[in-house]
Design an enzyme around this catalytic site. Sequence first.
Site, PDB file in Angstrom:
ATOM      1  N   TYR A 147     -21.813  -4.321  -9.586  1.00 14.42           N
ATOM      2  CA  TYR A 147     -21.023  -3.193 -10.073  1.00 14.42           C
ATOM      3  C   TYR A 147     -21.338  -1.952  -9.248  1.00 14.42           C
ATOM      4  CZ  TYR A 147     -19.536  -5.631 -14.325  1.00 14.42           C
ATOM      5  OH  TYR A 147     -18.956  -6.503 -15.216  1.00 14.42           O
ATOM      6  N   ASP A 153     -14.111  -3.337 -19.624  1.00 13.14           N
ATOM      7  CA  ASP A 153     -13.563  -2.560 -20.734  1.00 13.14           C
ATOM      8  C   ASP A 153     -12.342  -1.762 -20.291  1.00 13.14           C
ATOM      9  OD1 ASP A 153     -15.504  -3.398 -22.549  1.00 13.14           O
ATOM     10  OD2 ASP A 153     -16.875  -1.776 -22.007  1.00 13.14           O
TER      11      ASP A 153
END
EC number: 5.4.99.12
Length: 245
Positions: free
Chosen positions: A111, A52
């Site tokens: 992540y 994002d």
Amino acid sequence: MRYKITVEYNGSNFSGWQKQQHSANSIQEKIENAIFNFSGEKVTLYCGGRTDAGVHALGQVAHFDMEKEFELYRIRNAINYHLKSIPIVVLNAEVVDDAFHARFSAKKRYYEYRIVNRYAPAALETGYVWQVFSPLDVNIMREAAKHLLGKHDLSSFRSKDCQAANPIRTIDDIDIIQNGNHIHIKISAISFLHNQVRIIVGTLVEFGKNRTNPQEMLNILNQCKRSAAGVTAPPFGLYLVKIDY
């Protein structure tokens, strides 16, 4: 010829990875334009993890097809030349089989979320960490995180805009590392729901801040609704570290 590239970028000033109809500021479009500028070919990039706006990457992976053949170092160097004024860098380029797909061939995604936990402002890391001013109990965060491991309905940990048909996901590992006032939360899985990592981080921070009983994480899981979990952590502390194939 199908090429695979590994990409590092500072996502601060981009609209995210994916090309958007009303924005020319996506990472995907910047790289596609760079490829066109040196090769004369219009290509479409497919990535391993759509980040994002504001999210960074240390090891994003993408693939594209070109009719022309180039030496791999020339592909890397040429793309980087045309991106030299932009904080996007191709680290590596390689030829892959036509069956390879950056998204669907992935075996695991990693992540990392970075937090600075102190009252004094983080002068050197602004835009790269989430600064949490209230003291966090990392041990409580670790205990709460254990309840998220394995296969679960993660409806409580996905955004309301998530388009995934199935909210069932398997989290392989959550590791919370504290070094002084720096806290890194590392999460790995084969796939993630939209905003899943950021909502998990926001929820763990609330556990650490409020000294919540770690068992309460089970109640959040079982409610299967977004309002049960904590805030969505800001994007700028999140990094796509690497993708296994």
